[in-house]
Design a protein around this motif. Sequence first.
Motif, PDB file in Angstrom:
ATOM      1  N   GLU A  87      53.505 119.781 148.710  1.00 39.52           N
ATOM      2  CA  GLU A  87      53.555 120.841 149.863  1.00 39.52           C
ATOM      3  C   GLU A  87      54.868 121.659 149.584  1.00 39.52           C
ATOM      4  OE1 GLU A  87      53.809 120.001 154.535  1.00 39.52           O
ATOM      5  OE2 GLU A  87      51.909 119.150 153.540  1.00 39.52           O
ATOM      6  N   ARG A  88      55.877 120.881 149.304  1.00 42.38           N
ATOM      7  CA  ARG A  88      57.163 121.514 148.971  1.00 42.38           C
ATOM      8  C   ARG A  88      57.025 122.657 147.969  1.00 42.38           C
ATOM      9  NH1 ARG A  88      62.404 120.196 150.774  1.00 42.38           N
ATOM     10  NH2 ARG A  88      61.350 119.101 152.397  1.00 42.38           N
ATOM     11  N   ILE A  89      56.417 122.236 146.906  1.00 39.84           N
ATOM     12  CA  ILE A  89      56.097 122.926 145.871  1.00 39.84           C
ATOM     13  C   ILE A  89      55.440 124.245 146.316  1.00 39.84           C
ATOM     14  CG2 ILE A  89      55.149 123.267 143.468  1.00 39.84           C
ATOM     15  CD1 ILE A  89      55.991 120.451 143.032  1.00 39.84           C
ATOM     16  N   MET A  90      54.187 124.418 146.869  1.00 38.98           N
ATOM     17  CA  MET A  90      53.600 125.238 147.268  1.00 38.98           C
ATOM     18  C   MET A  90      54.297 126.141 148.238  1.00 38.98           C
ATOM     19  SD  MET A  90      51.075 125.185 145.066  1.00 38.98           S
ATOM     20  CE  MET A  90      50.423 126.885 145.902  1.00 38.98           C
ATOM     21  N   ALA A  91      54.835 125.398 148.864  1.00 39.21           N
ATOM     22  CA  ALA A  91      55.793 126.389 150.102  1.00 39.21           C
ATOM     23  C   ALA A  91      56.784 127.295 149.175  1.00 39.21           C
ATOM     24  CB  ALA A  91      56.744 125.679 151.062  1.00 39.21           C
ATOM     25  N   ASP A  92      57.289 126.725 148.416  1.00 39.99           N
ATOM     26  CA  ASP A  92      58.128 127.951 147.507  1.00 39.99           C
ATOM     27  C   ASP A  92      57.257 128.844 146.832  1.00 39.99           C
ATOM     28  OD1 ASP A  92      60.483 126.365 148.258  1.00 39.99           O
ATOM     29  OD2 ASP A  92      60.735 125.198 146.484  1.00 39.99           O
ATOM     30  N   GLY A 103      64.809 127.726 150.441  1.00 39.38           N
ATOM     31  CA  GLY A 103      65.832 127.074 151.376  1.00 39.38           C
ATOM     32  C   GLY A 103      66.039 127.607 152.824  1.00 39.38           C
ATOM     33  N   GLY A 104      65.583 128.672 152.943  1.00 41.81           N
ATOM     34  CA  GLY A 104      65.943 129.148 154.448  1.00 41.81           C
ATOM     35  C   GLY A 104      64.658 129.016 155.103  1.00 41.81           C
ATOM     36  N   PHE A 105      63.403 129.012 154.562  1.00 39.59           N
ATOM     37  CA  PHE A 105      62.181 128.945 155.492  1.00 39.59           C
ATOM     38  C   PHE A 105      61.429 127.692 155.272  1.00 39.59           C
ATOM     39  CE2 PHE A 105      60.809 130.043 151.109  1.00 39.59           C
ATOM     40  CZ  PHE A 105      59.492 129.452 150.917  1.00 39.59           C
ATOM     41  N   ALA A 106      60.206 127.291 156.099  1.00 43.35           N
ATOM     42  CA  ALA A 106      59.683 126.145 156.083  1.00 43.35           C
ATOM     43  C   ALA A 106      58.114 126.316 156.156  1.00 43.35           C
ATOM     44  CB  ALA A 106      60.037 125.201 157.231  1.00 43.35           C
ATOM     45  N   MET A 107      57.572 125.561 155.602  1.00 41.12           N
ATOM     46  CA  MET A 107      55.950 125.533 155.410  1.00 41.12           C
ATOM     47  C   MET A 107      55.316 124.234 155.890  1.00 41.12           C
ATOM     48  SD  MET A 107      53.163 126.005 152.711  1.00 41.12           S
ATOM     49  CE  MET A 107      52.850 124.533 152.445  1.00 41.12           C
ATOM     50  N   LEU A 280      51.170 126.760 157.597  1.00 45.25           N
ATOM     51  CA  LEU A 280      51.790 127.270 158.733  1.00 45.25           C
ATOM     52  C   LEU A 280      53.254 127.558 158.250  1.00 45.25           C
ATOM     53  CD1 LEU A 280      52.534 128.318 161.413  1.00 45.25           C
ATOM     54  CD2 LEU A 280      52.575 126.117 162.150  1.00 45.25           C
ATOM     55  N   PHE A 281      53.790 128.838 157.962  1.00 39.83           N
ATOM     56  CA  PHE A 281      54.983 129.244 157.626  1.00 39.83           C
ATOM     57  C   PHE A 281      56.108 129.476 158.838  1.00 39.83           C
ATOM     58  CE2 PHE A 281      52.453 129.693 153.837  1.00 39.83           C
ATOM     59  CZ  PHE A 281      53.370 129.449 152.968  1.00 39.83           C
ATOM     60  N   TRP A 329      47.250 122.686 145.343  1.00 36.44           N
ATOM     61  CA  TRP A 329      48.217 122.681 144.240  1.00 36.44           C
ATOM     62  C   TRP A 329      47.736 122.196 142.995  1.00 36.44           C
ATOM     63  CZ3 TRP A 329      49.376 117.869 141.727  1.00 36.44           C
ATOM     64  CH2 TRP A 329      50.551 118.034 140.998  1.00 36.44           C
ATOM     65  N   ALA A 330      46.665 121.426 142.813  1.00 37.87           N
ATOM     66  CA  ALA A 330      46.016 121.109 141.657  1.00 37.87           C
ATOM     67  C   ALA A 330      45.465 122.349 141.008  1.00 37.87           C
ATOM     68  CB  ALA A 330      44.994 119.882 141.590  1.00 37.87           C
ATOM     69  N   LEU A 331      44.979 123.101 141.805  1.00 42.08           N
ATOM     70  CA  LEU A 331      44.283 124.605 140.985  1.00 42.08           C
ATOM     71  C   LEU A 331      45.262 125.457 140.606  1.00 42.08           C
ATOM     72  CD1 LEU A 331      41.204 125.639 143.179  1.00 42.08           C
ATOM     73  CD2 LEU A 331      41.163 124.193 141.232  1.00 42.08           C
ATOM     74  N   TRP A 332      46.568 125.404 141.583  1.00 39.79           N
ATOM     75  CA  TRP A 332      47.534 126.326 141.102  1.00 39.79           C
ATOM     76  C   TRP A 332      48.278 125.665 139.868  1.00 39.79           C
ATOM     77  CZ3 TRP A 332      48.730 130.575 144.380  1.00 39.79           C
ATOM     78  CH2 TRP A 332      49.981 131.262 144.055  1.00 39.79           C
ATOM     79  N   ALA A 333      48.236 124.523 140.022  1.00 39.69           N
ATOM     80  CA  ALA A 333      49.064 123.904 138.801  1.00 39.69           C
ATOM     81  C   ALA A 333      48.250 124.092 137.466  1.00 39.69           C
ATOM     82  CB  ALA A 333      49.317 122.398 138.886  1.00 39.69           C
ATOM     83  N   LEU A 334      47.027 123.934 137.578  1.00 43.60           N
ATOM     84  CA  LEU A 334      46.190 124.020 136.151  1.00 43.60           C
ATOM     85  C   LEU A 334      45.846 125.451 135.877  1.00 43.60           C
ATOM     86  CD1 LEU A 334      43.728 121.258 137.074  1.00 43.60           C
ATOM     87  CD2 LEU A 334      45.357 121.054 135.322  1.00 43.60           C
ATOM     88  N   TYR A 335      45.693 126.322 136.752  1.00 47.35           N
ATOM     89  CA  TYR A 335      44.986 127.608 136.531  1.00 47.35           C
ATOM     90  C   TYR A 335      46.235 128.859 136.627  1.00 47.35           C
ATOM     91  CZ  TYR A 335      40.674 125.287 136.208  1.00 47.35           C
ATOM     92  OH  TYR A 335      39.490 124.361 135.804  1.00 47.35           O
ATOM     93  N   GLY A 336      47.027 128.552 137.477  1.00 41.29           N
ATOM     94  CA  GLY A 336      47.940 129.608 137.888  1.00 41.29           C
ATOM     95  C   GLY A 336      47.474 130.591 139.091  1.00 41.29           C
ATOM     96  N   PRO A 337      48.370 131.324 139.438  1.00 43.32           N
ATOM     97  CA  PRO A 337      47.786 132.284 140.747  1.00 43.32           C
ATOM     98  C   PRO A 337      46.871 133.346 140.233  1.00 43.32           C
ATOM     99  CG  PRO A 337      50.068 132.657 139.998  1.00 43.32           C
ATOM    100  CD  PRO A 337      49.810 131.600 139.237  1.00 43.32           C
TER     101      PRO A 337
END
Length: 451
Positions: A87-92, A103-107, A280-281, A329-337
Amino acid sequence: MAPAALADQARALMTRERERVADLDEERLAAIIDLYIRTGIQVHSPGYMGRQFSGVVPLAGVIDFVSSVVNQPSSFYEAGQLPNVAERIMADELGRLIGWKPGGFAMVTTSGGSLANLTALLAARNERFPDYWSQGGTAVDGTARPAIAVGADVHYSVARAAGVMGIGDAQLVRLPLDDEQRIDPARVRPALEAAEQRGLKVFCLVASAGTTAVGAFDPLDELADIAEELHLWLHVDGAHGASLLVSDRLRHKLRGVERADSLTWDAHKMLFVPAPCTLLFYRDRAKSLAAFRQKASYVFDEEPDIYTALDSGGRNFECTKRPMIMTLWALWALYGPALFAEKIDHLCRLTQQAHHILAGEPDFVPLHRPEANILCFRHLPPHDLDDAALHRLQIAIRNRVKQRGHFFISKVDVGGVAALRLVLMNHEITAEHLRMLLDEIRRAAREELGR
């Protein structure tokens, strides 16, 4: 299938064993799965063009299955370690697309856009009225009533959230729309001034990025100017349209979103993962803790450490929450955006093509230029009908098309008259499928009109 008939079939598949654990009947299991699939909306079919949930990337379904088996609630790091890190990785990753620096925002993830909208509005209210959480309505000066400004076409979940918060419909300030069904910035200030004269104290302005009805994108930059000037919390309901941020070609439609105080983003819509998966950001990390203010010794640690720093339980309503981020996250990690960007670009181009096809047919009229993948239109019979008859005809067409089962489309009122609605979520739809749909609509209209 009629509900009674479906219930009969479902009951027939239930074991009659009540004294011991029944043996696994593989044929019964196969029949249950078949009935489940057969009676649901066929979201992987090219004929599915009607709703904002989609067929999922198959690998996401595998990850969702794993999540169900390992059963790790993810509101707290100790229960779901990888989901909280993911969740933290995808927030970034996604915060960068919004335009924010880490660093300044949250999700935080929530179970659906409706809950995300409610959570954001609670944070907005508690920031403007700090004592509301502890004292309720008595924390507000009796001469002013808390109010929320919304577009006239805002999703019903916002009005529902206001009701949950004790803010009735009379305290929703409906902002006028322009000809493209977007909030008209030129008429916002007069509407807010009129609300103030009625004793309303507007604390939040809700804009939409991809309205449910027609897929319109409110002018976020101009609305952010107004919110900043009047010290209003700006919340963007981007449940559907925020995913366009992934596309270099379409990101401009959300220009100004980086100035929002909060943003709702449904990954289970245009990012093609299983529902629910809502993000939610908050632009200001500190404000992400404003929605809920409680102490509970059984979950909230008195001495925060590197582990509890990843807990989201203080920011979201759910205590037991599915690790919904894992599929994304798994799709993003394996295939990218690029996996998401290419599909979004394709679907939006296809919707433009659908508009072009409809505009070229004399018995159809598109009602707006599509900004994303939603398009509303009407079928016009050979002779003129008044608005009431035209309204009834569109509804009848939709029902006949749905009952025939080759296509699934939806309907929505536009200007008080029913319209047919396409939501193109399947990349396997072609122009030929669209023309087949028009023939199906014509056939349904002839049957309804008796010729």
